[in-house]
Scaffold this motif. Structure first.
Motif, short mmCIF file in Angstrom:
data_model
loop_
_atom_site.label_atom_id
_atom_site.label_comp_id
_atom_site.label_asym_id
_atom_site.label_seq_id
_atom_site.Cartn_x
_atom_site.Cartn_y
_atom_site.Cartn_z
N UNK A 4 -90.71 -110.27 59.16
CA UNK A 4 -91.74 -109.31 59.54
C UNK A 4 -93.07 -110.04 59.53
N UNK A 5 -93.65 -110.20 60.72
CA UNK A 5 -94.95 -110.85 60.85
C UNK A 5 -96.04 -109.81 60.68
N UNK A 6 -97.03 -110.13 59.87
CA UNK A 6 -98.13 -109.22 59.62
C UNK A 6 -99.21 -109.89 58.79
N UNK A 7 -100.04 -109.08 58.14
CA UNK A 7 -101.04 -109.58 57.20
C UNK A 7 -101.09 -108.62 56.01
N UNK A 8 -101.70 -109.09 54.94
CA UNK A 8 -101.77 -108.28 53.73
C UNK A 8 -102.71 -107.09 53.89
N UNK A 41 -100.18 -116.36 68.09
CA UNK A 41 -99.05 -115.68 68.73
C UNK A 41 -98.99 -114.20 68.40
N UNK A 42 -99.23 -113.82 67.13
CA UNK A 42 -98.99 -112.45 66.69
C UNK A 42 -100.24 -111.69 66.23
N UNK A 43 -101.38 -112.35 66.17
CA UNK A 43 -102.57 -111.75 65.58
C UNK A 43 -102.97 -110.40 66.14
N UNK A 44 -102.74 -110.16 67.42
CA UNK A 44 -103.13 -108.90 68.04
C UNK A 44 -101.98 -107.91 68.17
N UNK A 45 -100.77 -108.31 67.78
CA UNK A 45 -99.62 -107.43 68.00
C UNK A 45 -98.88 -107.05 66.73
N UNK A 46 -99.37 -107.47 65.57
CA UNK A 46 -98.66 -107.16 64.32
C UNK A 46 -98.65 -105.67 64.06
N UNK A 47 -97.62 -105.20 63.41
CA UNK A 47 -96.45 -105.92 62.91
C UNK A 47 -95.42 -106.20 64.00
N UNK A 48 -94.73 -107.31 63.83
CA UNK A 48 -93.66 -107.71 64.73
C UNK A 48 -92.47 -108.11 63.87
N UNK A 49 -91.29 -107.60 64.23
CA UNK A 49 -90.07 -107.94 63.52
C UNK A 49 -89.26 -108.88 64.39
N UNK A 50 -88.80 -109.98 63.79
CA UNK A 50 -88.05 -110.99 64.54
C UNK A 50 -86.67 -111.17 63.92
N UNK A 51 -85.64 -111.21 64.80
CA UNK A 51 -84.27 -111.47 64.38
C UNK A 51 -83.99 -112.97 64.43
#
Length: 71
Positions: A4-8, A41-51
């Motif tokens: 799970x890509x995100x930030x605190x 890559x993910x800064x503007x789209x979090x959260x992103x879940x990757x398999x």
């Protein structure tokens, strides 16, 4: 393993993590603010879940979309 890509400081990321926990799924959390590459890559789209197969599920997702993504 799911990542799970995100930030605190992301409340949507907390909601996504709760959905994963509620589904009893094992996952790792990756803070995109700790990597320039991940942030770009993910800064503007979090959260992103990757398999493991690199497929990604972008927010917004609910329990039903999550279940379909992991099955």
């Amino acid at each position: 393993m799911l990542i799970l890509y995100g930030t605190s400081a992301c409340h949507l990321c907390e909601i996504a993590a709760d959905l994963l926990r509620d589904a009893s799924l094992e996952f790792e959390e990756a803070d995109v603010s700790e990597s320039d590459v991940l942030f770009e890559r993910y800064g503007l789209t979090i959260p992103v879940l990757k398999r493991e197969d690199d497929a990604e599920l972008n927010w917004p997702f609910d329990a039903a979309r999550l279940a379909a993504f992991v099955s």
